[in-house]
Structure formats: C-alpha cells, structure tokens
Design a protein around this motif. Structure first.
Motif, mmCIF file in Angstrom:
data_model
loop_
_atom_site.group_PDB
_atom_site.id
_atom_site.type_symbol
_atom_site.label_atom_id
_atom_site.label_comp_id
_atom_site.label_asym_id
_atom_site.label_seq_id
_atom_site.Cartn_x
_atom_site.Cartn_y
_atom_site.Cartn_z
ATOM 1 N N ALA A 21 0.758 -1.156 0.056
ATOM 2 C CA ALA A 21 0.256 -0.020 -0.027
ATOM 3 C C ALA A 21 0.831 1.187 0.017
ATOM 4 O O ALA A 21 0.352 2.248 -0.541
ATOM 5 C CB ALA A 21 -0.973 -0.057 0.918
ATOM 6 N N HIS A 22 1.935 1.270 0.767
ATOM 7 C CA HIS A 22 3.070 2.301 1.006
ATOM 8 C C HIS A 22 3.578 2.583 -0.453
ATOM 9 O O HIS A 22 3.737 3.692 -1.055
ATOM 10 C CB HIS A 22 4.075 2.348 1.811
ATOM 11 N N SER A 23 3.845 1.480 -1.194
ATOM 12 C CA SER A 23 4.679 1.595 -2.498
ATOM 13 C C SER A 23 3.738 2.139 -3.578
ATOM 14 O O SER A 23 3.988 3.005 -4.222
ATOM 15 C CB SER A 23 5.081 0.150 -2.839
ATOM 16 N N ARG A 91 0.772 15.946 6.682
ATOM 17 C CA ARG A 91 -0.272 15.170 7.194
ATOM 18 C C ARG A 91 -1.327 15.972 7.845
ATOM 19 O O ARG A 91 -2.302 15.332 8.082
ATOM 20 C CB ARG A 91 0.226 14.151 8.514
ATOM 21 N N THR A 92 -1.120 17.249 8.039
ATOM 22 C CA THR A 92 -2.294 17.795 8.382
ATOM 23 C C THR A 92 -2.765 19.148 7.627
ATOM 24 O O THR A 92 -2.162 19.239 6.760
ATOM 25 C CB THR A 92 -1.592 18.736 9.852
ATOM 26 N N GLN A 93 -3.945 19.695 7.798
ATOM 27 C CA GLN A 93 -4.494 20.795 6.892
ATOM 28 C C GLN A 93 -3.611 21.755 6.932
ATOM 29 O O GLN A 93 -3.465 22.360 5.962
ATOM 30 C CB GLN A 93 -5.963 20.935 7.554
ATOM 31 N N LYS A 94 -2.965 22.272 8.160
ATOM 32 C CA LYS A 94 -2.117 23.420 8.265
ATOM 33 C C LYS A 94 -1.082 23.202 7.493
ATOM 34 O O LYS A 94 -0.314 24.033 6.763
ATOM 35 C CB LYS A 94 -1.770 23.523 9.754
ATOM 36 N N ASP A 95 -0.413 22.159 7.394
ATOM 37 C CA ASP A 95 0.867 21.964 6.621
ATOM 38 C C ASP A 95 0.621 22.105 5.038
ATOM 39 O O ASP A 95 1.480 22.320 4.439
ATOM 40 C CB ASP A 95 1.380 20.433 7.044
ATOM 41 N N ARG A 96 -0.527 21.775 4.684
ATOM 42 C CA ARG A 96 -0.921 21.680 3.270
ATOM 43 C C ARG A 96 -1.217 22.981 2.732
ATOM 44 O O ARG A 96 -1.198 23.208 1.494
ATOM 45 C CB ARG A 96 -2.326 20.608 2.957
ATOM 46 N N ILE A 97 -1.534 24.000 3.534
ATOM 47 C CA ILE A 97 -1.799 25.264 3.203
ATOM 48 C C ILE A 97 -0.890 25.978 1.696
ATOM 49 O O ILE A 97 -1.414 26.328 0.545
ATOM 50 C CB ILE A 97 -2.293 26.417 4.030
ATOM 51 N N ILE A 98 0.105 26.179 2.375
ATOM 52 C CA ILE A 98 1.332 26.932 1.455
ATOM 53 C C ILE A 98 1.700 26.035 0.455
ATOM 54 O O ILE A 98 1.618 26.371 -0.884
ATOM 55 C CB ILE A 98 2.499 27.360 2.116
ATOM 56 N N PRO A 99 1.971 24.681 0.560
ATOM 57 C CA PRO A 99 2.345 23.806 -0.513
ATOM 58 C C PRO A 99 1.296 23.789 -1.752
ATOM 59 O O PRO A 99 1.444 23.586 -2.855
ATOM 60 C CB PRO A 99 2.499 22.431 0.076
ATOM 61 N N SER A 148 -8.628 13.792 0.700
ATOM 62 C CA SER A 148 -7.499 12.776 0.154
ATOM 63 C C SER A 148 -6.812 13.315 -1.216
ATOM 64 O O SER A 148 -7.779 13.598 -2.175
ATOM 65 C CB SER A 148 -7.949 11.540 -0.038
ATOM 66 N N MET A 149 -5.567 13.887 -1.456
ATOM 67 C CA MET A 149 -5.306 14.281 -2.430
ATOM 68 C C MET A 149 -5.021 13.224 -3.359
ATOM 69 O O MET A 149 -5.114 13.382 -4.551
ATOM 70 C CB MET A 149 -3.887 15.219 -2.303
ATOM 71 N N HIS A 150 -4.453 12.103 -2.897
ATOM 72 C CA HIS A 150 -4.598 10.991 -3.972
ATOM 73 C C HIS A 150 -5.768 10.844 -4.599
ATOM 74 O O HIS A 150 -5.897 10.356 -5.882
ATOM 75 C CB HIS A 150 -4.076 9.680 -2.943
ATOM 76 N N ALA A 151 -6.921 10.471 -3.776
ATOM 77 C CA ALA A 151 -8.232 10.565 -4.270
ATOM 78 C C ALA A 151 -8.585 11.451 -5.456
ATOM 79 O O ALA A 151 -9.227 11.152 -6.380
ATOM 80 C CB ALA A 151 -9.190 10.265 -3.340
ATOM 81 N N ARG A 190 -4.766 3.829 -0.009
ATOM 82 C CA ARG A 190 -4.873 5.013 1.177
ATOM 83 C C ARG A 190 -5.917 4.640 2.235
ATOM 84 O O ARG A 190 -5.531 5.168 3.425
ATOM 85 C CB ARG A 190 -5.489 6.324 0.348
ATOM 86 N N MET A 191 -6.929 3.919 2.145
ATOM 87 C CA MET A 191 -7.450 3.146 3.200
ATOM 88 C C MET A 191 -6.747 2.561 4.047
ATOM 89 O O MET A 191 -7.006 2.502 5.113
ATOM 90 C CB MET A 191 -8.708 2.505 2.453
ATOM 91 N N ILE A 192 -5.852 1.911 3.403
ATOM 92 C CA ILE A 192 -4.962 0.956 4.412
ATOM 93 C C ILE A 192 -3.952 1.794 5.341
ATOM 94 O O ILE A 192 -3.646 1.350 6.426
ATOM 95 C CB ILE A 192 -4.097 0.017 3.596
ATOM 96 N N VAL A 193 -3.418 2.563 4.654
ATOM 97 C CA VAL A 193 -2.365 3.239 5.137
ATOM 98 C C VAL A 193 -2.342 4.850 5.623
ATOM 99 O O VAL A 193 -1.352 5.444 6.211
ATOM 100 C CB VAL A 193 -0.797 2.997 4.390
ATOM 101 N N SER A 194 -3.031 5.484 5.133
ATOM 102 C CA SER A 194 -3.549 7.008 5.707
ATOM 103 C C SER A 194 -4.515 6.703 6.658
ATOM 104 O O SER A 194 -4.954 6.022 7.205
ATOM 105 C CB SER A 194 -3.909 7.663 4.494
ATOM 106 N N ASP A 195 -4.496 8.284 7.213
ATOM 107 C CA ASP A 195 -5.412 8.315 8.322
ATOM 108 C C ASP A 195 -6.676 9.077 7.746
ATOM 109 O O ASP A 195 -7.590 9.737 8.696
ATOM 110 C CB ASP A 195 -4.610 9.178 9.528
ATOM 111 N N HIS A 196 -6.903 8.948 6.482
ATOM 112 C CA HIS A 196 -8.338 9.390 6.060
ATOM 113 C C HIS A 196 -9.229 8.536 6.377
ATOM 114 O O HIS A 196 -9.376 7.304 6.125
ATOM 115 C CB HIS A 196 -8.012 9.592 4.300
#
Length: 218
Positions: A21-23, A91-99, A148-151, A190-196
């Motif tokens: 799943a990570h791969s 991993r957090t919403q705050k970390d994602r804002i600027i990127p 989920s950005m992957h989704a 993402r269901m397996i390895v993320s916290d989404h």
C-alpha cells in the motif's frame, strides 16, 4: 503454539499488505499523475502528438515535470528543512496550505503557457486545465476538511480517460480499464495506510472527477 504461529503469519501478511500500500501510494503520488498522463499522450498514444519532433516532445515532458512535480516537491522539502511544516508527508491541513498554493501557481503557469502554444492538442490543454482546477478545489476543501489528495488526482485521471475514450480517433477500452484498476488500487492503499476516513477519500474522487469535467466544458 498454533495461536502464536497464526499471529506471526497474520503480522507478516499485514506487513506485506502495508508495504504494498505504501509503495502504491508513493508510485501514484498526486504530483506524479500529470507527468504520467503527459508521458502517455506524448509517447504511448499513437496520434495525440503525432508529427511532433522528438525534441519538442521532450521539452513538453520536461516542462510538465518541472512545474507539476519538481517545484512543488522541492518547495515542500525546503519548508520541511526550515521547519515550516512538521513533515514532508503533509499530514495536517495546516501543513498543506502553502504547498497547495505553490502547486496552484505552477499548475496554472503550465496550463497558461501550454494553452498559448497553438500546436498543442486540445485534449492536452483540457487535461492541464482540469488538473489546475483539481488543485484549486483541493486547496479550498482543505480549509474545511483533510481531503485525500490521492483520491482527487485519481478521480480527475479517471474522468479524463472517460472523456478521452469518447473523443479519441482510435478508441480503446484498454487505457480506461487500466486507469480504473489503478484508481481502485490507489484508493484502497490510502484506506490501508493513511489516516483518511472513507468520506475524505470518496469526496476526493468526487471533486477530482468534477474538476476534470469542468476543465472539459469550460
């Protein structure tokens, strides 16, 4: 004894599943999807960029990789080293804002430049437009919940190939089938390895699909 053995086998199986799943999550990171799709249009599909010189194809490929993958990843790396974000995994919403703001700027730039080059195929512009809208939607949704950005990326990719299968001069269900399979694999990973939560993944698919539809019709 059998219980211990069974527990070890279960742990081993879980480790393998999580590694896979990570791969998959890494291989199909959202920032790689635009590059993969551009490579498909340039080098796999026989007609979209037919007649383009090899050098021009290479330049298009490098431009997309630089703007949609390299710059956003490098920006996150710098922010992590400067301790502006807690992790490169955002991993957090705050970390994602600027990127996400940085990604929005460079996705817009590659779309704008490509749109103003008349030799570029319309379907290529449509994809870049949908990708830009998907990043904008992701940034907006991130204000309210950690989508989920992957989704989002895989939802946009799936709908792009659905659209492409209808307008392609040489339609084939093969490409669409592969993309649907990959979408299932990535979202399961993402269901397996993320916290989404499932809702964050399903909403990502929905908004990604919607973004690509808007990109096609606008």
């Amino acid at each position: 004894m059998s219980t211990v053995t069974g527990t070890k086998q279960t742990d081993s199986t879980n480790s393998i599943v999580r590694f896979a799943a990570h791969s998959i999550s890494f291989a199909f990171h959202p920032l790689f999807i635009a590059s993969y799709t551009t490579a498909f249009l340039l080098y796999v599909h026989p007609y979209v960029f037919s007649g383009f010189p090899i050098g021009l194809k290479f330049f298009r490929m490098v431009s997309v990789i630089f703007n949609t993958a390299f710059v956003p990843i490098f920006a996150v790396f710098l922010m992590w080293r400067l301790k502006l974000v807690d992790s490169m995994y955002l991993r957090t919403q705050k970390d994602r804002i600027i990127p996400l703001i940085i990604a929005t700027i460079f996705y817009f730039w590659i779309m704008y430049v490509s749109k103003n080059l008349p030799e570029n195929p319309e379907i290529f512009i449509t994809f870049l437009k949908g990708s830009f809208i998907a990043v904008c939607v992701t940034w907006f949704c991130n204000i309210f919940f950690k989508i989920s950005m992957h989704a989002v990326a895989m939802g946009a990719l799936t709908v792009f190939f659905v659209i492409f299968s209808f307008i392609d001069d040489q339609p084939s269900g093969l490409y669409l089938s592969i993309v649907i399979l990959l979408t299932g694999l990535v979202t399961t990973a993402r269901m397996i390895v993320s916290d989404h939560s499932p809702g964050e993944i399903y909403s990502g698919l929905f908004f990604g699909a919607l973004a690509q539809l808007v990109g096609f019709y606008v």
